[in-house]
Scaffold this active site. Structure first.
Site, mmCIF file in Angstrom:
data_model
loop_
_atom_site.group_PDB
_atom_site.id
_atom_site.type_symbol
_atom_site.label_atom_id
_atom_site.label_comp_id
_atom_site.label_asym_id
_atom_site.label_seq_id
_atom_site.Cartn_x
_atom_site.Cartn_y
_atom_site.Cartn_z
ATOM 1 N N GLU A 15 0.289 -1.522 0.342
ATOM 2 C CA GLU A 15 0.064 0.177 -0.089
ATOM 3 C C GLU A 15 0.510 1.497 -0.085
ATOM 4 O O GLU A 15 0.439 2.121 1.012
ATOM 5 C CB GLU A 15 -1.383 0.342 1.256
ATOM 6 C CG GLU A 15 -1.851 -0.994 1.405
ATOM 7 C CD GLU A 15 -2.589 -1.696 2.377
ATOM 8 O OE1 GLU A 15 -2.954 -0.245 2.838
ATOM 9 O OE2 GLU A 15 -2.668 -1.686 3.337
ATOM 10 N N SER A 146 -6.501 -3.177 2.577
ATOM 11 C CA SER A 146 -6.572 -2.634 1.878
ATOM 12 C C SER A 146 -7.514 -3.518 0.902
ATOM 13 O O SER A 146 -6.958 -3.001 -0.350
ATOM 14 C CB SER A 146 -6.093 -1.256 1.535
ATOM 15 O OG SER A 146 -5.737 0.018 2.310
ATOM 16 N N TYR A 212 -9.073 3.029 -4.069
ATOM 17 C CA TYR A 212 -7.868 4.082 -4.401
ATOM 18 C C TYR A 212 -8.353 4.562 -6.034
ATOM 19 O O TYR A 212 -7.241 5.241 -6.651
ATOM 20 C CB TYR A 212 -6.491 4.050 -3.982
ATOM 21 C CG TYR A 212 -6.813 3.434 -2.535
ATOM 22 C CD1 TYR A 212 -7.361 4.127 -1.384
ATOM 23 C CD2 TYR A 212 -6.589 1.929 -2.553
ATOM 24 C CE1 TYR A 212 -7.283 4.248 -0.643
ATOM 25 C CE2 TYR A 212 -6.643 1.586 -0.512
ATOM 26 C CZ TYR A 212 -6.940 2.397 0.360
ATOM 27 O OH TYR A 212 -6.903 2.364 1.230
ATOM 28 N N ARG A 251 -11.307 2.014 11.597
ATOM 29 C CA ARG A 251 -12.705 1.744 10.213
ATOM 30 C C ARG A 251 -12.863 0.130 10.910
ATOM 31 O O ARG A 251 -12.299 -0.227 10.820
ATOM 32 C CB ARG A 251 -11.814 2.578 9.158
ATOM 33 C CG ARG A 251 -13.397 2.275 8.084
ATOM 34 C CD ARG A 251 -13.052 3.013 6.790
ATOM 35 N NE ARG A 251 -12.478 1.858 6.284
ATOM 36 C CZ ARG A 251 -11.586 1.823 5.386
ATOM 37 N NH1 ARG A 251 -10.550 2.174 5.425
ATOM 38 N NH2 ARG A 251 -11.173 0.263 5.549
ATOM 39 N N ASP A 253 -15.329 -2.152 8.865
ATOM 40 C CA ASP A 253 -15.458 -2.599 7.471
ATOM 41 C C ASP A 253 -17.167 -3.533 8.146
ATOM 42 O O ASP A 253 -16.220 -4.892 8.603
ATOM 43 C CB ASP A 253 -15.269 -3.419 6.625
ATOM 44 C CG ASP A 253 -13.931 -1.854 6.619
ATOM 45 O OD1 ASP A 253 -14.624 -1.216 6.235
ATOM 46 O OD2 ASP A 253 -12.323 -2.598 5.616
ATOM 47 N N GLU A 269 -14.103 -6.736 9.585
ATOM 48 C CA GLU A 269 -11.971 -6.254 9.651
ATOM 49 C C GLU A 269 -12.151 -4.569 10.384
ATOM 50 O O GLU A 269 -13.588 -4.129 9.817
ATOM 51 C CB GLU A 269 -11.178 -6.451 8.867
ATOM 52 C CG GLU A 269 -11.769 -5.413 7.594
ATOM 53 C CD GLU A 269 -10.666 -6.012 6.823
ATOM 54 O OE1 GLU A 269 -9.348 -5.373 6.319
ATOM 55 O OE2 GLU A 269 -10.494 -7.208 5.847
#
Length: 307
Positions: A15, A146, A212, A251, A253, A269
């Site tokens: 990433e 990600s 992204y 965050r 998900d 996660e």
């Protein structure tokens, strides 16, 4: 009072490019807040650790950790910063390591009564030999972020779930049943869940490119879901943040299957280092609540700490 802030960005993970973008945006905001900024792109390996320690000498007042993925998000750099006694943003060593280890995080969430998809870990060889569960199912690296390396294995797919020669994420693969439905995410700021966003990729699923690449995914804030589902997602995100012992911003998900109603919400996660790019979800949710990007960055600096 002006501080000397080191921004860690880039790094060696899959990433890297996103991290560079996050770091540049955060560095600009930190300068806007009146602080001195040192931008550091750490490398991997013993020489890279030595170089990072040298770059952090003399010690900055604190570190803004804008690294994503392995090494920067899995407890490794957090442990180094703890040893150096430098306060840093986001979660500490233990929370970072547990969140990045998806099977471990899943067990913790289950023990706290949070609904997660079933699943288990197999070796690449076992997965290459045949399907470990009925299709469709999800194959994912057990310690990447990600959606890097994630694959949905569907009925009719001709190629194997993973090619052991090309996998590149170690020998272990996490297998989960595919949850049909909609993609939701919730940012958490301290002990406060921010909002529920629904993510609608224009094609495929919400993978790395969809996350992204501008124009690839529609973000709906607040998510157009029943209030009961929204409330549950907010509560589960805050609970997951607490269960892992996160601090700062995280965050969570989710997948929500509308056919199951309120019972169809599954926690996938927790990301302890959410993106801070122009397309990122936590800044978008904060903006929805009237918190500007620079104010969000400033809040993260104020809550920097060591374990």
């Amino acid at each position: 009072m002006a501080k000397r802030v080191a921004v860690l960005m880039g790094g060696p993970s899959a990433e890297r490019d996103v991290s560079l973008t996050s770091g540049a945006a955060c560095a600009a905001s930190i300068r806007e807040l009146g602080h001195e900024v040192i931008e550091i792109d750490p490398k991997l390996g013993e020489a890279g650790v030595v170089a990072l320690v040298q770059a952090l000498t003399p010690k900055p007042d604190l570190v803004f950790n804008a690294l994503h993925g392995r090494w920067g998000e899995d407890g490794c750099v957090q442990g180094l910063l703890d040893l150096l006694g430098v306060p840093y943003t986001h979660s500490g060593l233990l929370a970072s390591a547990m969140a990045m280890d998806k099977p471990m995080a899943k067990r913790l969430f289950e023990s706290a009564g949070l609904q997660v998809p079933g699943g288990f870990v197999v070796s690449c060889a076992e997965l290459a030999a045949g399907d470990p569960m009925a299709r469709p199912y999800v194959a994912k690296p057990f310690n990447e972020g990600s959606s890097v390396g994630v694959r949905i294995v569907r009925e009719g797919d001709n190629e194997p779930a993973v090619d052991p020669q090309a996998w590149g994420f170690g020998d272990r693969v996490l297998i989960e049943p595919f949850i049909a439905g909609r993609e939701l995410t919730v940012g958490v700021m301290g002990d406060r869940p921010l909002a529920v966003t629904e993510l609608r990729p224009h094609r495929g699923f919400y993978d790395y490119e969809a996350k992204y690449t501008e124009g690839r995914t529609e973000h709906l804030v607040p998510a157009p879901v029943p209030q009961s589902v929204s409330d549950s997602a907010l509560e589960m995100a805050a609970a997951a943040h607490r269960v892992l012992g996160c601090r700062g911003v995280s965050r969570a998900d989710f997948r929500w299957n509308p056919e199951e109603g309120d019972a169809g919400l599954y926690l996938l996660e927790v990301n302890t280092q959410p993106g801070m790019t122009p397309l990122s979800l936590v800044p978008e949710q904060a903006q929805h609540l009237g918190i500007a990007f620079t104010d969000l960055v400033g809040w993260m600096l104020e809550h920097a700490a060591c374990d």
